[in-house]
Design an enzyme around this catalytic site. Structure first.
Site, PDB file in Angstrom:
ATOM      1  N   ARG A 116       0.832  -1.208   0.000  1.00  0.00           N
ATOM      2  CA  ARG A 116       0.000   0.000   0.000  1.00  0.00           C
ATOM      3  C   ARG A 116       0.860   1.250   0.000  1.00  0.00           C
ATOM      4  NH1 ARG A 116      -3.801   1.383   5.088  1.00  0.00           N
ATOM      5  NH2 ARG A 116      -1.815   2.037   5.960  1.00  0.00           N
TER       6      ARG A 116
ATOM      7  N   CYS B 157       0.074   5.512   0.658  1.00  0.00           N
ATOM      8  CA  CYS B 157      -0.930   6.475   1.117  1.00  0.00           C
ATOM      9  C   CYS B 157      -0.310   7.854   1.022  1.00  0.00           C
ATOM     10  CB  CYS B 157      -1.350   6.168   2.551  1.00  0.00           C
ATOM     11  SG  CYS B 157      -2.628   7.288   3.172  1.00  0.00           S
TER      12      CYS B 157
END
Length: 127
Positions: free
Chosen positions: A102, A104
């Site tokens: 991930r 972000c």
């Protein structure tokens, strides 16, 4: 390449697909918190918006024969990193170990005044 589209998630806001199948993977475009039934933004709070984003992504994944367990990479865009903990807690309701990779990032603005957008890549299960 094969286009994936479902009326159970918001239609694309521009010249792009909800998702594309290619090379054994699903590449889902970013979803903002639009309610597909009304076309309106979910509520104004980040909790409601995050839940709508993941509901939309769940529908796109399902249309491709995938689920959250097939996701290998996500990118989360936030207009305010102060919302990170709230979004992270909701994110954890949808993903289990091994968690997808991930990124972000905080960005200046999103379509329709959304507080977040999430895109993902999933491995398409073999039939």
């Amino acid at each position: 390449m094969e286009q994936v589209a479902t009326a159970a998630a918001p239609a694309a806001l521009g010249p792009y697909s909800q998702a594309i199948k290619a090379g054994g993977f699903l590449f889902a475009s970013g979803q903002v918190p639009i309610n597909p039934a009304s076309g309106d933004l979910a509520a104004a709070d980040v909790d409601s918006q995050a839940r709508q984003v993941f509901a939309n992504l769940q529908q796109v994944l399902a249309a491709a024969g995938c689920g959250f367990a097939d996701v290998v990479k996500t990118t989360v865009f936030l207009t305010d990193l102060a919302n990170f903990a709230t979004v992270n807690a909701i994110y954890a309701e949808y993903f289990v170990q091994p968690y997808p990779a991930r990124s972000c990032v905080q960005i200046a603005a999103l379509p329709k005044g959304s507080l977040l957008e999430v895109e993902l890549i999933a491995k398409i299960p073999e039939a």
